[in-house]
Design an enzyme around this catalytic site. Structure first.
Site, PDB file in Angstrom:
ATOM      1  N   GLY A   1       0.777  -1.335  -0.309  1.00  0.00           N
ATOM      2  CA  GLY A   1       0.308  -0.291   0.058  1.00  0.00           C
ATOM      3  C   GLY A   1       0.521   1.340  -0.045  1.00  0.00           C
TER       4      GLY A   1
ATOM      5  N   ARG B   1       5.880  -6.407   9.192  1.00  0.00           N
ATOM      6  CA  ARG B   1       5.815  -8.472   9.691  1.00  0.00           C
ATOM      7  C   ARG B   1       6.235  -9.313   9.021  1.00  0.00           C
ATOM      8  NH1 ARG B   1       1.529  -9.240  10.024  1.00  0.00           N
ATOM      9  NH2 ARG B   1       0.000  -7.439   9.295  1.00  0.00           N
TER      10      ARG B   1
ATOM     11  N   ASN C   1       3.749   4.826   9.418  1.00  0.00           N
ATOM     12  CA  ASN C   1       2.499   4.525   8.299  1.00  0.00           C
ATOM     13  C   ASN C   1       2.115   3.298   8.367  1.00  0.00           C
ATOM     14  OD1 ASN C   1       1.517   4.192   5.321  1.00  0.00           O
ATOM     15  ND2 ASN C   1       2.420   2.242   5.856  1.00  0.00           N
TER      16      ASN C   1
ATOM     17  N   SER D   1      -5.863   9.913   8.686  1.00  0.00           N
ATOM     18  CA  SER D   1      -7.329   9.371   7.510  1.00  0.00           C
ATOM     19  C   SER D   1      -8.051  10.584   7.336  1.00  0.00           C
ATOM     20  CB  SER D   1      -7.337   7.697   8.092  1.00  0.00           C
ATOM     21  OG  SER D   1      -8.548   7.902   7.034  1.00  0.00           O
TER      22      SER D   1
ATOM     23  N   TYR E   1     -12.046   3.010  15.023  1.00  0.00           N
ATOM     24  CA  TYR E   1     -10.981   2.869  13.856  1.00  0.00           C
ATOM     25  C   TYR E   1     -10.689   4.148  13.893  1.00  0.00           C
ATOM     26  CZ  TYR E   1      -8.810   3.645   9.168  1.00  0.00           C
ATOM     27  OH  TYR E   1      -7.868   4.459   8.648  1.00  0.00           O
TER      28      TYR E   1
ATOM     29  N   LYS F   1      -7.758   6.864  14.568  1.00  0.00           N
ATOM     30  CA  LYS F   1      -7.230   7.925  13.699  1.00  0.00           C
ATOM     31  C   LYS F   1      -7.141   9.315  14.462  1.00  0.00           C
ATOM     32  CE  LYS F   1      -5.195   5.791  10.646  1.00  0.00           C
ATOM     33  NZ  LYS F   1      -4.624   5.504  10.828  1.00  0.00           N
TER      34      LYS F   1
ATOM     35  N   VAL G   1      -8.289   5.055  -0.587  1.00  0.00           N
ATOM     36  CA  VAL G   1      -7.281   4.489  -1.377  1.00  0.00           C
ATOM     37  C   VAL G   1      -7.557   3.251  -1.428  1.00  0.00           C
ATOM     38  CG1 VAL G   1      -4.771   4.445  -1.805  1.00  0.00           C
ATOM     39  CG2 VAL G   1      -6.285   6.259  -0.283  1.00  0.00           C
TER      40      VAL G   1
ATOM     41  N   GLU H   1      -4.705  -3.084   0.423  1.00  0.00           N
ATOM     42  CA  GLU H   1      -5.302  -3.944   0.800  1.00  0.00           C
ATOM     43  C   GLU H   1      -6.029  -3.296   2.292  1.00  0.00           C
ATOM     44  OE1 GLU H   1      -2.078  -6.266   2.649  1.00  0.00           O
ATOM     45  OE2 GLU H   1      -1.009  -6.933   0.468  1.00  0.00           O
TER      46      GLU H   1
END
Length: 255
Positions: free
Chosen positions: A13, A34, A87, A140, A153, A157, A186, A189
């Site tokens: 991404g 990861r 990020n 975001s 979420y 943010k 965007v 994934e």
């Protein structure tokens, strides 16, 4: 002398696209993630296709001890980090609070908030000693608004937005720039992760309009980190032309 950028969550991404564009524009890179196989492949590609040198660090940013150990493993000639791009982040699940999965909540908070804090705490110390540096937090549209069933979420943010403002104040006296980059929809994934591998549901998120792509956000990041020293982009919102606010889309089919 080339500047060094550390990018967390660099294996897909926005992180991967940012690594590519910065490597092509005169930066050396420290890339974390990861997924070791993806890190190795990205390093090989960038060093083959660009003039950049690339160092990879394999760990889970949710783990404070692993994060600190990874940072201590950085060779001395790589320890001057000029730009930190926080990020790494994700959304998991979409539900009302009463039906929320607490494991999902912890995964989002640990990655989006605590991981950002762990990395910033470590890297900022070197910037403070040198009296310069730049921290870019990938936030975001969800950090500016709240939408139904996006509660945790969005909260994570919003926290990124607040932390960015706090960093700007705390680091002002040290000459460290701090920026928040807030993308709208965007096509990465992101939705596949949110819907836990449900490809059909993930695809529907972007149906009927043209979303942003990772490259669009990466180009914005490149602009932000290449401003003259006296210029700081505090907060920038990047939206698809077909999106206004978090849940409002012009979903006429696009060619």
């Amino acid at each position: 002398m080339k500047k060094t950028v550390l990018i967390t969550g660099a294996t897909s991404g926005i992180g991967e696209a940012s690594a590519s564009i910065l490597a092509s524009n005169g930066f050396n890179l420290i890339l974390t993630g990861r997924r070791l196989d993806r890190l190795k492949a990205l390093k090989a590609r960038l060093e083959d296709e660009t003039p950049a040198s690339v160092l990879t660090l394999h760990f889970d940013i949710r783990d404070r001890i692993a994060t600190e150990e990874a940072f201590r493993s950085i060779p001395e000639n790589w320890q001057q980090i000029d730009v930190l791009i926080n990020n790494a982040g994700l959304a998991v699940g979409l539900s009302s609070i009463d039906n929320g999965d607490t494991d999902d909540w912890e995964r989002m908070i640990d990655t989006n908030v605590k991981g950002l804090l762990y990395m910033t705490r470590i890297v900022s110390r070197g910037m403070i000693k040198r009296g310069e540096g730049h921290i870019v937090n990938i936030s975001s549209i969800a950090g500016r608004e709240t939408y139904p069933m996006g509660n945790v979420y969005c909260a994570s943010k919003h926290a990124v937005q607040a932390l960015t403002k706090g960093m700007r104040l705390d680091f002002l006296q040290y000459g460290i720039k701090v920026t928040s980059v807030c993308p709208g929809a965007v096509d990465t994934e992101f939705s596949l992760v949110r819907f836990k591998g449900d490809e059909q549901r993930a695809r529907k998120v972007y149906e009927g309009f043209t979303p942003l792509f990772a490259q669009d956000v990466a180009e914005t990041i490149l602009f932000v980190v290449t401003r003259p020293r006296h210029v700081n982009i505090d907060d920038i919102l990047v939206m698809p032309a077909d999106q206004a606010y978090s849940r409002d889309f012009n979903r006429t089919l696009k060619e």
